[in-house]
Design a protein around this motif. Sequence first.
Motif, PDB file in Angstrom:
ATOM      1  N   LEU A   1      16.856  16.418  82.801  1.00 12.45           N
ATOM      2  CA  LEU A   1      16.313  15.123  82.396  1.00 12.45           C
ATOM      3  C   LEU A   1      17.200  13.985  82.887  1.00 12.45           C
ATOM      4  N   LEU A   2      18.506  14.202  82.909  1.00 13.34           N
ATOM      5  CA  LEU A   2      19.416  13.197  83.440  1.00 13.34           C
ATOM      6  C   LEU A   2      19.174  12.981  84.926  1.00 13.34           C
ATOM      7  N   SER A   3      18.947  14.060  85.674  1.00 12.82           N
ATOM      8  CA  SER A   3      18.681  13.923  87.116  1.00 12.82           C
ATOM      9  C   SER A   3      17.366  13.194  87.349  1.00 12.82           C
ATOM     10  N   ALA A   4      16.356  13.465  86.522  1.00 17.33           N
ATOM     11  CA  ALA A   4      15.076  12.766  86.651  1.00 17.33           C
ATOM     12  C   ALA A   4      15.240  11.283  86.353  1.00 17.33           C
ATOM     13  N   THR A   5      16.079  10.959  85.369  1.00 15.78           N
ATOM     14  CA  THR A   5      16.336   9.562  85.021  1.00 15.78           C
ATOM     15  C   THR A   5      17.013   8.842  86.175  1.00 15.78           C
ATOM     16  N   LEU A   6      18.006   9.479  86.785  1.00  9.58           N
ATOM     17  CA  LEU A   6      18.713   8.868  87.906  1.00  9.58           C
ATOM     18  C   LEU A   6      17.805   8.726  89.128  1.00  9.58           C
ATOM     19  N   ASN A   7      16.971   9.716  89.374  1.00  8.84           N
ATOM     20  CA  ASN A   7      16.039   9.626  90.495  1.00  8.84           C
ATOM     21  C   ASN A   7      15.072   8.464  90.306  1.00  8.84           C
ATOM     22  N   GLN A   8      14.579   8.296  89.092  1.00  6.12           N
ATOM     23  CA  GLN A   8      13.663   7.195  88.788  1.00  6.12           C
ATOM     24  C   GLN A   8      14.351   5.854  88.963  1.00  6.12           C
ATOM     25  N   LEU A   9      15.641   5.782  88.600  1.00  7.16           N
ATOM     26  CA  LEU A   9      16.399   4.535  88.682  1.00  7.16           C
ATOM     27  C   LEU A   9      16.801   4.206  90.113  1.00  7.16           C
ATOM     28  N   THR A  10      17.232   5.223  90.869  1.00 14.58           N
ATOM     29  CA  THR A  10      17.887   4.983  92.158  1.00 14.58           C
ATOM     30  C   THR A  10      17.059   5.376  93.371  1.00 14.58           C
ATOM     31  N   GLY A  11      16.085   6.260  93.196  1.00 19.74           N
ATOM     32  CA  GLY A  11      15.345   6.791  94.330  1.00 19.74           C
ATOM     33  C   GLY A  11      16.092   7.870  95.086  1.00 19.74           C
ATOM     34  N   ILE A  12      17.253   8.265  94.600  1.00 17.97           N
ATOM     35  CA  ILE A  12      18.074   9.281  95.266  1.00 17.97           C
ATOM     36  C   ILE A  12      17.584  10.671  94.885  1.00 17.97           C
ATOM     37  N   ARG A  13      17.422  11.524  95.884  1.00 15.89           N
ATOM     38  CA  ARG A  13      17.175  12.943  95.659  1.00 15.89           C
ATOM     39  C   ARG A  13      18.475  13.709  95.903  1.00 15.89           C
ATOM     40  N   PHE A  14      18.740  14.677  95.054  1.00 20.73           N
ATOM     41  CA  PHE A  14      20.031  15.350  95.072  1.00 20.73           C
ATOM     42  C   PHE A  14      19.965  16.694  95.800  1.00 20.73           C
ATOM     43  N   ASP A  15      21.073  17.000  96.491  1.00 22.40           N
ATOM     44  CA  ASP A  15      21.213  18.279  97.185  1.00 22.40           C
ATOM     45  C   ASP A  15      21.772  19.351  96.274  1.00 22.40           C
ATOM     46  N   GLY A  16      22.182  18.978  95.110  1.00 24.57           N
ATOM     47  CA  GLY A  16      22.725  19.944  94.175  1.00 24.57           C
ATOM     48  C   GLY A  16      23.298  19.238  92.965  1.00 24.57           C
ATOM     49  N   ALA A  17      23.736  20.042  92.010  1.00 27.53           N
ATOM     50  CA  ALA A  17      24.300  19.494  90.780  1.00 27.53           C
ATOM     51  C   ALA A  17      25.306  20.482  90.223  1.00 27.53           C
ATOM     52  N   ALA A  18      26.225  19.961  89.435  1.00 20.88           N
ATOM     53  CA  ALA A  18      27.204  20.810  88.751  1.00 20.88           C
ATOM     54  C   ALA A  18      27.395  20.285  87.334  1.00 20.88           C
ATOM     55  N   LEU A  19      27.369  21.199  86.396  1.00 19.53           N
ATOM     56  CA  LEU A  19      27.641  20.888  84.992  1.00 19.53           C
ATOM     57  C   LEU A  19      29.034  21.418  84.679  1.00 19.53           C
ATOM     58  N   VAL A  20      29.930  20.522  84.270  1.00 16.96           N
ATOM     59  CA  VAL A  20      31.345  20.852  84.103  1.00 16.96           C
ATOM     60  C   VAL A  20      31.705  20.927  82.626  1.00 16.96           C
ATOM     61  N   ASP A  21      32.325  21.999  82.257  1.00 16.77           N
ATOM     62  CA  ASP A  21      32.853  22.174  80.907  1.00 16.77           C
ATOM     63  C   ASP A  21      34.291  21.660  80.893  1.00 16.77           C
ATOM     64  N   PHE A  22      34.540  20.591  80.126  1.00 13.27           N
ATOM     65  CA  PHE A  22      35.863  19.972  80.136  1.00 13.27           C
ATOM     66  C   PHE A  22      36.960  20.910  79.642  1.00 13.27           C
ATOM     67  N   ASP A  23      36.639  21.768  78.695  1.00 13.10           N
ATOM     68  CA  ASP A  23      37.667  22.689  78.221  1.00 13.10           C
ATOM     69  C   ASP A  23      38.068  23.644  79.334  1.00 13.10           C
ATOM     70  N   GLY A  24      37.091  24.015  80.177  1.00 13.86           N
ATOM     71  CA  GLY A  24      37.418  24.852  81.323  1.00 13.86           C
ATOM     72  C   GLY A  24      38.304  24.132  82.313  1.00 13.86           C
ATOM     73  N   PHE A  25      38.043  22.835  82.531  1.00 16.52           N
ATOM     74  CA  PHE A  25      38.893  22.063  83.436  1.00 16.52           C
ATOM     75  C   PHE A  25      40.305  21.927  82.884  1.00 16.52           C
ATOM     76  N   ARG A  26      40.443  21.869  81.575  1.00 17.66           N
ATOM     77  CA  ARG A  26      41.780  21.826  80.986  1.00 17.66           C
ATOM     78  C   ARG A  26      42.564  23.069  81.396  1.00 17.66           C
ATOM     79  N   ARG A  27      41.903  24.236  81.355  1.00 15.34           N
ATOM     80  CA  ARG A  27      42.576  25.478  81.740  1.00 15.34           C
ATOM     81  C   ARG A  27      42.932  25.475  83.221  1.00 15.34           C
ATOM     82  N   VAL A  28      42.050  24.929  84.052  1.00 18.66           N
ATOM     83  CA  VAL A  28      42.329  24.864  85.490  1.00 18.66           C
ATOM     84  C   VAL A  28      43.574  24.025  85.745  1.00 18.66           C
TER      85      VAL A  28
END
Length: 313
Positions: free
Chosen positions: A121-148
């Motif tokens: 739904l967030l990607s659809a919102t951004l597409n509607q706002l910007t007209g940009i189509r995306f080549d991909g997406a990543a959902l990041v878990d911040f706790d996982g980044f803390r471990r990295v």
Amino acid sequence: MLLAGLAVVGVRLLTHRYDRTVSKEQLLAPDARQARTELEAGLNYLIVGSDQRPGASGPDQRSDTILIVHVPPDLRQAYLISVPRDLLVTIPPDGVGYAGGQDKINAAYEHGGGGEGGTRLLSATLNQLTGIRFDGAALVDFDGFRRVIDLLGGIRMCVDTEVRSIHTGVLFPVGCQQMDGARALDYARQRYDLPNGDYDRQRHQQQMLRAMMDRAGETHLRTDPVQLDRVLRAVGSALTVDTNGVPLDELLFALRSLPADALRGVQLPSYPQTIDGISYVVLDNGGGGLFDAVRTDRLPEWSRANPRWVNRL
């Protein structure tokens, strides 16, 4: 972006082994998805950061970080475009239960149910706002980044304004300092008591990604297979990705020549405004031509013409 940094230190042959540690889901709405991703044509990626893992439930699953990563066709630069989480937008219906309406953009993640549905739904919102189509997406878990970050031995962050964390009470003094994962994420999420509020928070999160790439390139991961194994597993556990059909190893190999010093941070031309007692961020002149520059691969030219909104990381 961290995976791209790790690719620089030579992990293409290992991605086959660790590819299965990265969750793969349909994170993009159909209208927000590029019909076909051609790596030589440049990339537009949506990065969403949240404390909630995909599938988690709860009353508050708003996305803490929203980034559009634009890589021009030469694949030698990357622009991290921060989308203010308080940006006032029209969120479309999700086709399941949410009827659509005006709200802050980070609420799209919540209205979509968080996780994969929220990102769609967030990607659809951004597409509607910007007209940009995306080549991909990543959902990041911040706790996982803390471990990295901890596995990388911490990262070096430069604090430009003293601030005390509203989450932990920790004081961050001015100056460059080594931070472990918890401290780096705590600092990068502060926006109160900073001169430019959320705009400073966006810049600090961009700097954190740059610092992680720098640290990945500095470490001896190439000659320390045990540590490399730990880092790769931590990265994999922190990500859910949608590569639009492009094999992960091909994506990483295509980005192997992307140097950390070629990163540019871009702030969305916008300004704060209070509407009916609620604080929002609204676009300045429709975004000042930024979205058109992304769609037509003219972001380098736009950046030179709009230095106010661009900073070298």
